[in-house]
Design a protein around this motif. Sequence first.
Motif, PDB file in Angstrom:
ATOM      1  N   GLN A 315      32.364  40.543  34.951  1.00 39.03           N
ATOM      2  CA  GLN A 315      33.469  41.324  35.491  1.00 39.03           C
ATOM      3  C   GLN A 315      34.707  40.459  35.714  1.00 39.03           C
ATOM      4  OE1 GLN A 315      33.658  44.611  35.948  1.00 39.03           O
ATOM      5  NE2 GLN A 315      31.561  45.034  35.302  1.00 39.03           N
ATOM      6  N   LEU A 316      34.516  39.260  36.210  1.00 43.17           N
ATOM      7  CA  LEU A 316      35.642  38.358  36.434  1.00 43.17           C
ATOM      8  C   LEU A 316      36.330  38.003  35.114  1.00 43.17           C
ATOM      9  CD1 LEU A 316      34.000  35.954  39.061  1.00 43.17           C
ATOM     10  CD2 LEU A 316      35.700  37.732  39.525  1.00 43.17           C
ATOM     11  N   CYS A 317      35.532  37.683  34.101  1.00 42.88           N
ATOM     12  CA  CYS A 317      36.093  37.329  32.795  1.00 42.88           C
ATOM     13  C   CYS A 317      36.795  38.521  32.152  1.00 42.88           C
ATOM     14  CB  CYS A 317      34.987  36.814  31.871  1.00 42.88           C
ATOM     15  SG  CYS A 317      34.292  35.221  32.361  1.00 42.88           S
ATOM     16  N   HIS A 318      36.163  39.699  32.228  1.00 46.20           N
ATOM     17  CA  HIS A 318      36.732  40.911  31.642  1.00 46.20           C
ATOM     18  C   HIS A 318      38.092  41.211  32.259  1.00 46.20           C
ATOM     19  CE1 HIS A 318      36.677  44.758  29.586  1.00 46.20           C
ATOM     20  NE2 HIS A 318      36.857  45.407  30.725  1.00 46.20           N
ATOM     21  N   THR A 319      38.186  41.098  33.569  1.00 42.81           N
ATOM     22  CA  THR A 319      39.442  41.367  34.269  1.00 42.81           C
ATOM     23  C   THR A 319      40.498  40.311  33.923  1.00 42.81           C
ATOM     24  OG1 THR A 319      38.255  42.420  36.087  1.00 42.81           O
ATOM     25  CG2 THR A 319      40.492  41.662  36.548  1.00 42.81           C
ATOM     26  N   TRP A 320      40.101  39.043  33.887  1.00 43.93           N
ATOM     27  CA  TRP A 320      41.033  37.969  33.544  1.00 43.93           C
ATOM     28  C   TRP A 320      41.551  38.151  32.124  1.00 43.93           C
ATOM     29  CZ3 TRP A 320      42.051  34.092  30.136  1.00 43.93           C
ATOM     30  CH2 TRP A 320      42.933  33.085  30.557  1.00 43.93           C
ATOM     31  N   LEU A 321      40.666  38.492  31.194  1.00 42.15           N
ATOM     32  CA  LEU A 321      41.066  38.670  29.800  1.00 42.15           C
ATOM     33  C   LEU A 321      42.004  39.864  29.632  1.00 42.15           C
ATOM     34  CD1 LEU A 321      37.607  37.950  28.151  1.00 42.15           C
ATOM     35  CD2 LEU A 321      39.702  36.615  27.771  1.00 42.15           C
ATOM     36  N   GLN A 322      41.760  40.922  30.384  1.00 41.39           N
ATOM     37  CA  GLN A 322      42.642  42.083  30.313  1.00 41.39           C
ATOM     38  C   GLN A 322      44.062  41.697  30.712  1.00 41.39           C
ATOM     39  OE1 GLN A 322      40.585  45.063  32.752  1.00 41.39           O
ATOM     40  NE2 GLN A 322      40.325  46.324  30.915  1.00 41.39           N
ATOM     41  N   ARG A 323      44.190  40.882  31.744  1.00 44.26           N
ATOM     42  CA  ARG A 323      45.523  40.472  32.182  1.00 44.26           C
ATOM     43  C   ARG A 323      46.134  39.494  31.191  1.00 44.26           C
ATOM     44  NH1 ARG A 323      47.602  38.303  38.117  1.00 44.26           N
ATOM     45  NH2 ARG A 323      49.651  37.570  37.394  1.00 44.26           N
ATOM     46  N   ARG A 324      45.331  38.605  30.651  1.00 35.25           N
ATOM     47  CA  ARG A 324      45.849  37.581  29.735  1.00 35.25           C
ATOM     48  C   ARG A 324      46.198  38.172  28.364  1.00 35.25           C
ATOM     49  NH1 ARG A 324      46.559  31.773  29.420  1.00 35.25           N
ATOM     50  NH2 ARG A 324      47.023  31.400  27.233  1.00 35.25           N
ATOM     51  N   CYS A 325      45.313  39.023  27.868  1.00 33.01           N
ATOM     52  CA  CYS A 325      45.437  39.472  26.483  1.00 33.01           C
ATOM     53  C   CYS A 325      45.828  40.938  26.336  1.00 33.01           C
ATOM     54  CB  CYS A 325      44.114  39.247  25.744  1.00 33.01           C
ATOM     55  SG  CYS A 325      43.504  37.560  25.851  1.00 33.01           S
ATOM     56  N   GLY A 326      45.670  41.727  27.398  1.00 31.49           N
ATOM     57  CA  GLY A 326      45.958  43.144  27.297  1.00 31.49           C
ATOM     58  C   GLY A 326      47.138  43.531  28.156  1.00 31.49           C
ATOM     59  N   PRO A 327      47.369  44.851  28.271  1.00 32.65           N
ATOM     60  CA  PRO A 327      48.470  45.314  29.118  1.00 32.65           C
ATOM     61  C   PRO A 327      48.245  44.911  30.567  1.00 32.65           C
ATOM     62  CG  PRO A 327      47.044  47.144  28.488  1.00 32.65           C
ATOM     63  CD  PRO A 327      46.619  45.967  27.675  1.00 32.65           C
ATOM     64  N   ASP A 328      49.298  44.436  31.214  1.00 32.69           N
ATOM     65  CA  ASP A 328      49.206  43.980  32.600  1.00 32.69           C
ATOM     66  C   ASP A 328      49.399  45.172  33.536  1.00 32.69           C
ATOM     67  OD1 ASP A 328      49.159  42.635  34.947  1.00 32.69           O
ATOM     68  OD2 ASP A 328      51.085  41.616  34.684  1.00 32.69           O
ATOM     69  N   SER A 329      48.316  45.911  33.746  1.00 29.76           N
ATOM     70  CA  SER A 329      48.380  47.074  34.625  1.00 29.76           C
ATOM     71  C   SER A 329      47.852  46.688  35.987  1.00 29.76           C
ATOM     72  CB  SER A 329      47.557  48.232  34.050  1.00 29.76           C
ATOM     73  OG  SER A 329      46.224  47.833  33.841  1.00 29.76           O
ATOM     74  N   SER A 330      48.628  46.925  37.011  1.00 27.75           N
ATOM     75  CA  SER A 330      48.213  46.575  38.364  1.00 27.75           C
ATOM     76  C   SER A 330      47.060  47.463  38.798  1.00 27.75           C
ATOM     77  CB  SER A 330      49.382  46.748  39.335  1.00 27.75           C
ATOM     78  OG  SER A 330      50.431  45.881  38.987  1.00 27.75           O
ATOM     79  N   PRO A 331      46.020  46.905  39.448  1.00 28.12           N
ATOM     80  CA  PRO A 331      44.880  47.707  39.874  1.00 28.12           C
ATOM     81  C   PRO A 331      45.270  48.680  40.977  1.00 28.12           C
ATOM     82  CG  PRO A 331      44.748  45.509  40.812  1.00 28.12           C
ATOM     83  CD  PRO A 331      45.909  45.493  39.864  1.00 28.12           C
ATOM     84  N   ALA A 332      44.584  49.811  40.992  1.00 27.26           N
ATOM     85  CA  ALA A 332      44.838  50.804  42.035  1.00 27.26           C
ATOM     86  C   ALA A 332      44.412  50.262  43.387  1.00 27.26           C
ATOM     87  CB  ALA A 332      44.080  52.091  41.719  1.00 27.26           C
TER      88      ALA A 332
END
Length: 576
Positions: A315-332
């Motif tokens: 989960q930590l890696c998935h979230t980090w990768l989303q911010r690094r490589c994907g759209p930077d959407s702020s969590p709810a």
Amino acid sequence: MMACLLRVLQRHSAFGASCSERDSVFRLASWAVRNHSTQAAPHFPGMEYQDAIWTLNTLQSNASVLQQARSGQRDPRQQLLSMPGFLERAGLTVEQLDHLNIIHITGTKGKGSTCAFTERILRTYGFRTGFYSSPHLVQVRERIRIDGRPISNELFTKYFWQVYGRLDETKEAHGGTMPAYFRFLTILAFHIFLQEKVDLAIIEVGIGGAYDCTNVVRRPWVCGIASLGIDHTQILGDTIEKIAWQKAGIFKPGVPAFTVRQPQEAMAVLRDRAREIQCRLLVCPDLDRYQTESGALQLGLAGQHQRSNASLALQLCHTWLQRRCGPDSSPALPDPNSSSVLQADSFRPGAAMVKGLADTHWAGRNQTLRRGAMTYFLDGAHTHRSMQACVQWFQEAAQSQSGASGAVVRVLLFNSTGQRDGAAMLKLLLPCHFDLAVFCPNIAETVATGNADQQNFNVTVEAMLTCCLDNERSWRLLSDGGDDYAAPLLIRDGPAPLAERKADSLVFPCILSALRWIAQGRDPVLTEPAQTAPPVTPSMAAKAALLQDAAHIHILVTGSLHLVGGVLKHLDPEDG
């Protein structure tokens, strides 16, 4: 008994022969262990790694200062509040740390393993990783890793003097203050990660979270909390709720956070703290919820308890990768009216995640070393829950190693440190049915070697030996209900045991002497001429018959990561 152990430390110390009669036996023992001046050596060209470590050790808090902190005489917030000032004196700013793209991880059990899984996964993706952890096992530089490897002696020495020099030059203007050992290493790690231009830094909390000096980080990319339990009660509190409050102190506004499943009382505190701080907290799913094309996920770390650590790492890696490589959407943000913690979604791990989990290695945790007839099982479990997990792992792992023919002898090598309840942990080990239990302090060897990496000023030698003897006595009480004979000490001039009694517990003055006696010459690494251990008495040597007749010897080393580190120093010093 205590005097006998201290005499051995004195006899085999390089300083023993030159000490005057008026010196106390405890000071003699201390010299044998420490073998260096506590004054910082001046830096000049050609200074080597050990010079840096000797100087670093002058920053260790002594036992009396540590006791003040545990007794509440020192403000626990001071460790964190002093960090910005120390960073500035070292040439760093808190704002610079924002560029390290940090993953911040705490917990009672499993935080180091979670960090190791996380680091290995993101390194498999090709990122340049920094990893700061504690404690070290063999060498201090293990605490600071680049791309999964401890930094070299040369890099450690170079960066150490850069940071130490700046702090030392400015100390007179700040009342002579220098950061304590862990604070200094934390500053050093940040400095190294910035200088080495890592893509991210995985930072393991030292103790707690809220007031830990690593919590100077303002904007981590994601936070994680591994399994919570009772530990460091004099600093963090004596209930799971108080400990959960401290751990949740790493939450930051708007920063996503993940936790493994926790006891109900702890989860309620984490939920309330997340709501108060305004961060979104999610509970990791079970590992078998992640679907892969290749079947069940394989882990490089043994033990069922590692499954929750692996899920947290995913989960930590998935979230980090989303911010690094994907759209930077702020969590709810969390729903203020919700009384529950939301479940994190499972996902299909990519090939790099699958490979990273399988390739993870973390020395001293559920680790097995096999050398002919000798099999060493090493796990630094030192809490109630981690010892339960260790017992389950050892029983399964030892069973899988017992396919060969011949008698198998099981030996426990144990020590505990700090204020931990050694007797309670020993009770958990009874179902393993050990044939022999061996106890020793966390002293690698009684001969002075000049190796400063494992020197510890946080506890007195007297306290180490007292704890060791108390553990041995507890084991005898637990295993046979008797306490009417002296514990056999495998040292020269020790009291002879009663001939009619057969003891299953033994006490040694150092780790090396314990290992050499257990091995009985079967492990060539322990018979090197350079390694010297105190000779045992003939009467005690007779106790080795069980080991000499065995076809296989299984040794579980547990109770303290420092003990495991001392064992690895002799068995496998390059493994870190």
